[in-house]
Design a protein around this motif. Structure first.
Motif, PDB file in Angstrom:
ATOM      1  N   ARG A 292       0.836  -1.212   0.000  1.00 50.79           N
ATOM      2  CA  ARG A 292       0.000   0.000   0.000  1.00 50.79           C
ATOM      3  C   ARG A 292       0.869   1.261   0.000  1.00 50.79           C
ATOM      4  O   ARG A 292       0.829   2.076   0.921  1.00 50.79           O
ATOM      5  CB  ARG A 292      -0.960  -0.014   1.189  1.00 50.79           C
ATOM      6  N   LEU A 293       1.666   1.402  -1.036  1.00 51.79           N
ATOM      7  CA  LEU A 293       2.571   2.546  -1.133  1.00 51.79           C
ATOM      8  C   LEU A 293       1.821   3.809  -1.567  1.00 51.79           C
ATOM      9  O   LEU A 293       0.854   3.718  -2.322  1.00 51.79           O
ATOM     10  CB  LEU A 293       3.695   2.236  -2.134  1.00 51.79           C
ATOM     11  N   PRO A 294       2.282   4.963  -1.085  1.00 52.02           N
ATOM     12  CA  PRO A 294       1.556   6.201  -1.391  1.00 52.02           C
ATOM     13  C   PRO A 294       1.569   6.603  -2.871  1.00 52.02           C
ATOM     14  O   PRO A 294       0.572   7.132  -3.360  1.00 52.02           O
ATOM     15  CB  PRO A 294       2.254   7.261  -0.531  1.00 52.02           C
ATOM     16  N   LEU A 295       2.687   6.366  -3.573  1.00 54.15           N
ATOM     17  CA  LEU A 295       2.758   6.793  -4.977  1.00 54.15           C
ATOM     18  C   LEU A 295       2.508   5.605  -5.911  1.00 54.15           C
ATOM     19  O   LEU A 295       3.057   4.526  -5.707  1.00 54.15           O
ATOM     20  CB  LEU A 295       4.126   7.406  -5.286  1.00 54.15           C
ATOM     21  N   SER A 296       1.703   5.831  -6.948  1.00 55.31           N
ATOM     22  CA  SER A 296       1.418   4.745  -7.883  1.00 55.31           C
ATOM     23  C   SER A 296       2.612   4.557  -8.825  1.00 55.31           C
ATOM     24  O   SER A 296       3.361   5.508  -9.077  1.00 55.31           O
ATOM     25  CB  SER A 296       0.165   5.060  -8.693  1.00 55.31           C
ATOM     26  N   PRO A 297       2.796   3.339  -9.357  1.00 57.38           N
ATOM     27  CA  PRO A 297       3.906   3.098 -10.283  1.00 57.38           C
ATOM     28  C   PRO A 297       3.859   4.051 -11.480  1.00 57.38           C
ATOM     29  O   PRO A 297       4.881   4.596 -11.884  1.00 57.38           O
ATOM     30  CB  PRO A 297       3.695   1.657 -10.727  1.00 57.38           C
ATOM     31  N   ALA A 298       2.669   4.284 -12.014  1.00 63.74           N
ATOM     32  CA  ALA A 298       2.544   5.140 -13.202  1.00 63.74           C
ATOM     33  C   ALA A 298       2.957   6.581 -12.921  1.00 63.74           C
ATOM     34  O   ALA A 298       3.562   7.236 -13.763  1.00 63.74           O
ATOM     35  CB  ALA A 298       1.111   5.092 -13.710  1.00 63.74           C
ATOM     36  N   SER A 299       2.635   7.065 -11.705  1.00 64.92           N
ATOM     37  CA  SER A 299       2.923   8.476 -11.409  1.00 64.92           C
ATOM     38  C   SER A 299       4.418   8.773 -11.294  1.00 64.92           C
ATOM     39  O   SER A 299       4.837   9.897 -11.528  1.00 64.92           O
ATOM     40  CB  SER A 299       2.212   8.900 -10.123  1.00 64.92           C
ATOM     41  N   VAL A 300       5.242   7.775 -10.939  1.00 64.41           N
ATOM     42  CA  VAL A 300       6.676   8.058 -10.810  1.00 64.41           C
ATOM     43  C   VAL A 300       7.512   7.571 -11.998  1.00 64.41           C
ATOM     44  O   VAL A 300       8.694   7.886 -12.105  1.00 64.41           O
ATOM     45  CB  VAL A 300       7.270   7.507  -9.490  1.00 64.41           C
ATOM     46  N   TRP A 301       6.874   6.811 -12.886  1.00 62.24           N
ATOM     47  CA  TRP A 301       7.628   6.291 -14.042  1.00 62.24           C
ATOM     48  C   TRP A 301       8.306   7.403 -14.864  1.00 62.24           C
ATOM     49  O   TRP A 301       9.487   7.273 -15.209  1.00 62.24           O
ATOM     50  CB  TRP A 301       6.763   5.393 -14.925  1.00 62.24           C
ATOM     51  N   PRO A 302       7.603   8.539 -15.162  1.00 60.27           N
ATOM     52  CA  PRO A 302       8.268   9.583 -15.967  1.00 60.27           C
ATOM     53  C   PRO A 302       9.604  10.027 -15.363  1.00 60.27           C
ATOM     54  O   PRO A 302      10.571  10.259 -16.088  1.00 60.27           O
ATOM     55  CB  PRO A 302       7.254  10.732 -15.952  1.00 60.27           C
ATOM     56  N   LYS A 303       9.644  10.109 -14.026  1.00 61.33           N
ATOM     57  CA  LYS A 303      10.867  10.529 -13.347  1.00 61.33           C
ATOM     58  C   LYS A 303      11.986   9.496 -13.547  1.00 61.33           C
ATOM     59  O   LYS A 303      13.139   9.854 -13.826  1.00 61.33           O
ATOM     60  CB  LYS A 303      10.564  10.701 -11.847  1.00 61.33           C
ATOM     61  N   ILE A 304      11.629   8.218 -13.415  1.00 59.41           N
ATOM     62  CA  ILE A 304      12.622   7.152 -13.573  1.00 59.41           C
ATOM     63  C   ILE A 304      13.090   7.092 -15.029  1.00 59.41           C
ATOM     64  O   ILE A 304      14.284   7.010 -15.308  1.00 59.41           O
ATOM     65  CB  ILE A 304      12.028   5.781 -13.128  1.00 59.41           C
ATOM     66  N   ARG A 305      12.119   7.171 -15.929  1.00 61.93           N
ATOM     67  CA  ARG A 305      12.432   7.115 -17.358  1.00 61.93           C
ATOM     68  C   ARG A 305      13.382   8.239 -17.768  1.00 61.93           C
ATOM     69  O   ARG A 305      14.367   8.017 -18.460  1.00 61.93           O
ATOM     70  CB  ARG A 305      11.115   7.204 -18.163  1.00 61.93           C
ATOM     71  N   LYS A 306      13.086   9.418 -17.264  1.00 58.31           N
ATOM     72  CA  LYS A 306      13.917  10.580 -17.589  1.00 58.31           C
ATOM     73  C   LYS A 306      15.349  10.373 -17.089  1.00 58.31           C
ATOM     74  O   LYS A 306      16.319  10.661 -17.795  1.00 58.31           O
ATOM     75  CB  LYS A 306      13.305  11.830 -16.946  1.00 58.31           C
ATOM     76  N   ALA A 307      15.457   9.843 -15.867  1.00 55.33           N
ATOM     77  CA  ALA A 307      16.788   9.643 -15.276  1.00 55.33           C
ATOM     78  C   ALA A 307      17.564   8.549 -16.009  1.00 55.33           C
ATOM     79  O   ALA A 307      18.785   8.619 -16.130  1.00 55.33           O
ATOM     80  CB  ALA A 307      16.644   9.294 -13.796  1.00 55.33           C
ATOM     81  N   LEU A 308      16.837   7.545 -16.503  1.00 54.84           N
ATOM     82  CA  LEU A 308      17.521   6.406 -17.164  1.00 54.84           C
ATOM     83  C   LEU A 308      17.878   6.673 -18.611  1.00 54.84           C
ATOM     84  O   LEU A 308      18.924   6.263 -19.091  1.00 54.84           O
ATOM     85  CB  LEU A 308      16.638   5.155 -17.089  1.00 54.84           C
ATOM     86  N   PHE A 309      16.981   7.351 -19.297  1.00 56.02           N
ATOM     87  CA  PHE A 309      17.196   7.531 -20.737  1.00 56.02           C
ATOM     88  C   PHE A 309      17.627   8.950 -21.100  1.00 56.02           C
ATOM     89  O   PHE A 309      17.694   9.291 -22.264  1.00 56.02           O
ATOM     90  CB  PHE A 309      15.932   7.112 -21.509  1.00 56.02           C
ATOM     91  N   HIS A 310      17.891   9.746 -20.044  1.00 60.89           N
ATOM     92  CA  HIS A 310      18.364  11.122 -20.231  1.00 60.89           C
ATOM     93  C   HIS A 310      17.546  11.886 -21.265  1.00 60.89           C
ATOM     94  O   HIS A 310      18.070  12.478 -22.189  1.00 60.89           O
ATOM     95  CB  HIS A 310      19.850  11.143 -20.648  1.00 60.89           C
ATOM     96  N   GLU A 311      16.232  11.817 -21.083  1.00 54.94           N
ATOM     97  CA  GLU A 311      15.373  12.535 -22.008  1.00 54.94           C
ATOM     98  C   GLU A 311      14.443  13.423 -21.207  1.00 54.94           C
ATOM     99  O   GLU A 311      14.299  13.274 -19.990  1.00 54.94           O
ATOM    100  CB  GLU A 311      14.566  11.544 -22.848  1.00 54.94           C
ATOM    101  N   GLU A 312      13.787  14.359 -21.887  1.00 53.61           N
ATOM    102  CA  GLU A 312      12.832  15.228 -21.219  1.00 53.61           C
ATOM    103  C   GLU A 312      11.558  14.425 -20.928  1.00 53.61           C
ATOM    104  O   GLU A 312      11.076  13.692 -21.779  1.00 53.61           O
ATOM    105  CB  GLU A 312      12.486  16.428 -22.117  1.00 53.61           C
ATOM    106  N   ALA A 313      11.040  14.591 -19.719  1.00 55.81           N
ATOM    107  CA  ALA A 313       9.824  13.849 -19.356  1.00 55.81           C
ATOM    108  C   ALA A 313       8.594  14.503 -19.958  1.00 55.81           C
ATOM    109  O   ALA A 313       8.577  15.693 -20.174  1.00 55.81           O
ATOM    110  CB  ALA A 313       9.675  13.795 -17.844  1.00 55.81           C
TER     111      ALA A 313
END
Ligand SMILES: [Zn+2]
Length: 313
Positions: A292-313
């Motif tokens: 029961r984590l506060p943040l949903s997987p979808a809501s934080v994915w853009p942040k992870i994606r941006k950090a991994l693929f060095h692209e604009e979210a």
């Protein structure tokens, strides 16, 4: 404790004095009690100076450590020279990290030994010996031995189940699975996260990068949710002050070391953002619903994606 005893003595003394005229027997008994408690309080050693040190056991100051080491007189372990600790053949240069010997193929380890605090190259067994010596220096030898005993017991258990000798990683993996359950029970989510990270590390070091990737992505998701150790606290006021998950916490960030490991795996396996997202969603969704984590997987994915693929979210 001392203050409590004194207060108790005073209260009993006053009550005893008060009832002395009405009931001499009860009054005398109470006064006797008060007197013996007062004596007990006086004899009790004041504890206020005990254990008040900036350097607790396990984190000695440099001078304390040196004093303890010189008293312990350890035998020096390992080689100072560029010489294999297994086969004694000379090496091109002294290794600075774990390395395979080109002559005998065994793994050479690099450690700092307590006897003179020099960096030496050692066998696996010698590395263990040095770890034990350090635990003696740091005052954590009992914990070291207990840990070693737990490890051996787990190893024996697995050997029976597997019908063969398990590897050290097999043993550690099994322990980590049990630790995950225990940390979840105690709501120690920081430790829970660390156990997941250690599992990822085991898989990565064994060359199982696909397996490691899933665990690293779980750690990324856990980190953004701000895991805390609450040690089984159930008091609601305390939990409000120290919530088990706090995404607003300053430490609720992606760790550069983990992003770096994930990026290397993605690059090596030539994985697209869509493939990585699929793995991430599957793993993070399980955590999201079960913990029961506060943040949903979808809501934080853009942040992870941006950090991994060095692209604009
Ligand atoms: Zn060798």
């Amino acid at each position: 404790m001392r203050t409590v005893l004194f207060l108790l003595a005073i209260v009993l003394g006053l009550v005893g004095f008060g009832v002395l005229s009405g009931s001499p027997l009860l009054g005398t008994i109470l006064l006797g009690f008060a007197f013996s408690i007062l004596i007990a309080g006086l004899r009790r050693k004041s504890k206020q100076n005990v254990g008040f040190s900036v350097f607790s056991e396990g984190s000695l100051s440099p001078s304390e450590r040196m004093a303890r080491i010189s008293k312990l007189k350890f035998t020096p372990v390992g080689n100072l020279e560029a010489m294999c600790p297994y086969c004694n053949q000379s090496l091109e240069k002294k290794p600075v990290r774990k390395k395979k010997c080109p002559h005998c193929g065994q793994f050479i380890y690099v450690r700092t030994r307590p006897s003179d605090e020099h960096q030496v190259i050692v066998t696996e067994a010698q590395a263990e010996e040095i770890a034990e010596q350090w635990s003696i220096v740091n005052g954590t030898h009992d914990a070291y031995l207990a840990e070693k005993k737990r490890f051996t017991e787990e190893k024996d258990k697995l050997a029976k189940r597997f019908g063969r000798e398990p590897s050290d990683n097999d043993v550690r993996w099994s322990q980590l699975n049990q630790e995950l359950i225990e940390h979840a029970r105690q709501r120690n989510w920081g430790f829970f996260r660390n156990a997941k990270f250690e599992m990822a590390e085991i898989l990565r070091k064994e060359g199982r990068s696909a397996g490691a990737l899933g665990f690293y992505l779980e750690v990324c998701y856990l980190d953004l949710n701000g895991p805390n150790n609450t040690s089984g606290i159930t008091d609601s006021e305390l939990l409000r002050q120290y919530p088990p998950w706090n995404p607003k916490d300053l430490t609720a960030n992606l760790a550069p070391g983990i992003l770096d490991r994930v990026a290397r795996i993605i690059q090596k396996n030539n994985q697209s953002p869509a493939t990585v997202e699929e793995i991430y969603r599957t793993r993070a969704s399980v955590l999201h619903t079960s913990l029961r984590l506060p943040l949903s997987p979808a809501s934080v994915w853009p942040k992870i994606r941006k950090a991994l693929f060095h692209e604009e979210a």
